[in-house]
Design a protein around this motif. Structure first.
Motif, short mmCIF file in Angstrom:
data_model
loop_
_atom_site.label_atom_id
_atom_site.label_comp_id
_atom_site.label_asym_id
_atom_site.label_seq_id
_atom_site.Cartn_x
_atom_site.Cartn_y
_atom_site.Cartn_z
N SER A 139 -30.82 2.49 -22.59
CA SER A 139 -32.59 3.13 -22.39
C SER A 139 -31.94 4.33 -22.01
N ARG B 161 -40.01 11.47 -28.52
CA ARG B 161 -39.28 11.23 -29.98
C ARG B 161 -40.45 11.15 -31.49
N ASP C 137 -32.78 7.17 -21.37
CA ASP C 137 -33.67 8.57 -20.83
C ASP C 137 -34.61 7.64 -20.08
N TYR C 138 -34.95 6.41 -20.45
CA TYR C 138 -36.31 6.04 -18.97
C TYR C 138 -35.27 5.79 -17.72
N SER D 142 -45.99 7.01 -25.26
CA SER D 142 -45.80 5.78 -25.11
C SER D 142 -46.93 5.22 -25.86
N ASN E 261 -33.20 3.98 -28.10
CA ASN E 261 -33.77 4.63 -27.34
C ASN E 261 -34.95 4.78 -27.58
N CYS E 262 -35.75 4.66 -28.10
CA CYS E 262 -36.95 4.26 -27.95
C CYS E 262 -37.64 3.65 -28.60
N SER F 10 -49.20 8.21 -29.12
CA SER F 10 -48.13 7.29 -30.16
C SER F 10 -49.09 6.97 -31.31
N GLN G 241 -39.55 12.03 -21.33
CA GLN G 241 -39.58 10.60 -21.71
C GLN G 241 -39.21 10.61 -23.16
N PRO G 242 -38.26 9.05 -23.85
CA PRO G 242 -37.68 9.43 -24.71
C PRO G 242 -38.26 8.56 -26.11
N ASP G 243 -39.85 8.61 -25.87
CA ASP G 243 -40.92 8.03 -26.40
C ASP G 243 -41.94 9.92 -27.16
#
Length: 301
Positions: free
Chosen positions: A152, A225, A154-155, A196, A261-262, A199, A221-223
């Protein structure tokens, strides 16, 4: 004194506020309609290390893994009360540099062995590594954190960037993080949208009903995506003057979705795949077994 604007007061955030207050911070909460502004007077990190403190993490693994190394910079022993679901989460990696015992409904942590160079495994979670970045920022000299098998990244980059905002210089080279000897400075900062959480509403809008979003912006933020994945599936989104109109869209199948990664996007993306009635291959799902509800069931995802 730092000021943080636009904070959503979810349970994990409230537990975090209570924990830092228990350790000596002063937090003024100015509640608004759906969020709050926080005025925070920080903890005196130069004070003499105290004997013990009792904190409460509830069900938040994020809070526990991050607050554990930070609190042990200030106290010899820390008791962290936790709900049963949290007590069953994997914490093995933390035993490398501290003692972690479970007594009834609590973690008892002590004997934090802080080194100039620390190496941890990031294959299950990056949260403990984030806590170590905070803790190592307090030791008063240059040091290094190496995170092997980081899933993870990106976090952890978000943690690095947040510490940079507060005056802590951290240089990142792949999985190596060099923390420079700096002091924390006060900031005023607006909290950006939590992808997150958003979404779920993006998926609802795409599947059922048009919605208007404010604040969909570039983020590390990876989320985030979720936007690119839904666009690949045919999401109809128009951006105008800071607002994003998401319309009900004719979503289509895509062959593969990688959630390595998400990982927090996986459950809502499972819903999308069911909605489009398609066979989608999800990869990178292994860590779902370590999430709050053990969301990887007895199938080969």
């Amino acid at each position: 004194i730092s000021k943080i604007y636009g904070v959503p007061l979810g349970d994990d955030v409230v537990k975090t506020i209570e924990a830092i207050e228990q350790m000596g911070a002063l937090v003024e909460i100015i509640k608004k309609e759906n969020e709050a502004d926080l005025i925070i007077t920080g903890i005196d990190t130069n004070r003499k290390k105290q004997n013990s403190v009792i904190l409460n993490a509830g069900s938040s693994a994020t809070l526990f893994r991050i607050i554990a190394p930070i609190s042990l910079m200030l106290y010899e022993e820390v008791k962290i009360n936790a709900n049963p679901d949290l007590l069953n989460r994997p914490m093995d990696e933390m035993n490398k540099y501290m003692d972690v015992l479970i007594e009834e409904n609590s973690f008892i942590i002590s004997n934090f062995d802080v080194k100039n160079q620390m190496v941890v495994d990031g294959s299950v979670s990056s949260q403990y590594a984030s806590g170590l970045l905070f803790a190592l920022s307090l030791i008063g000299k240059d040091c290094e954190l190496i995170v092997d098998n980081l899933k993870s990244k990106d976090y952890l980059t978000m943690t690095k960037d947040a510490l940079n905002d507060f005056g802590i210089e951290i240089l990142q080279n792949n999985n190596h993080y060099s923390i420079k000897n700096n002091i924390f400075t006060k900031v005023e900062k607006e909290i950006c949208i939590d992808y997150s959480q958003v979404s779920h509403f993006l998926v609802l809008a795409a599947c059922k009903k048009k919605m208007i979003f404010m604040g969909l912006e570039k983020s590390n933020q990876p989320d985030i995506r979720i936007l690119s994945i839904l666009r690949l599936m045919g999401l109809n989104i128009n951006n105008t003057l800071g607002f994003s109109e998401v319309k009900k869209s004719r979503l289509k199948s895509i062959r593969i979705i990688d959630v390595t990664n998400c990982i927090d996007l996986a459950p809502i993306l499972f819903v999308v795949s069911a909605y489009v009635n398609a066979n989608i291959l999800f990869v990178g799902t292994e860590r779902l077994a370590y999430k709050e509800s053990n969301r990887k069931w007895n199938r080969n995802l």
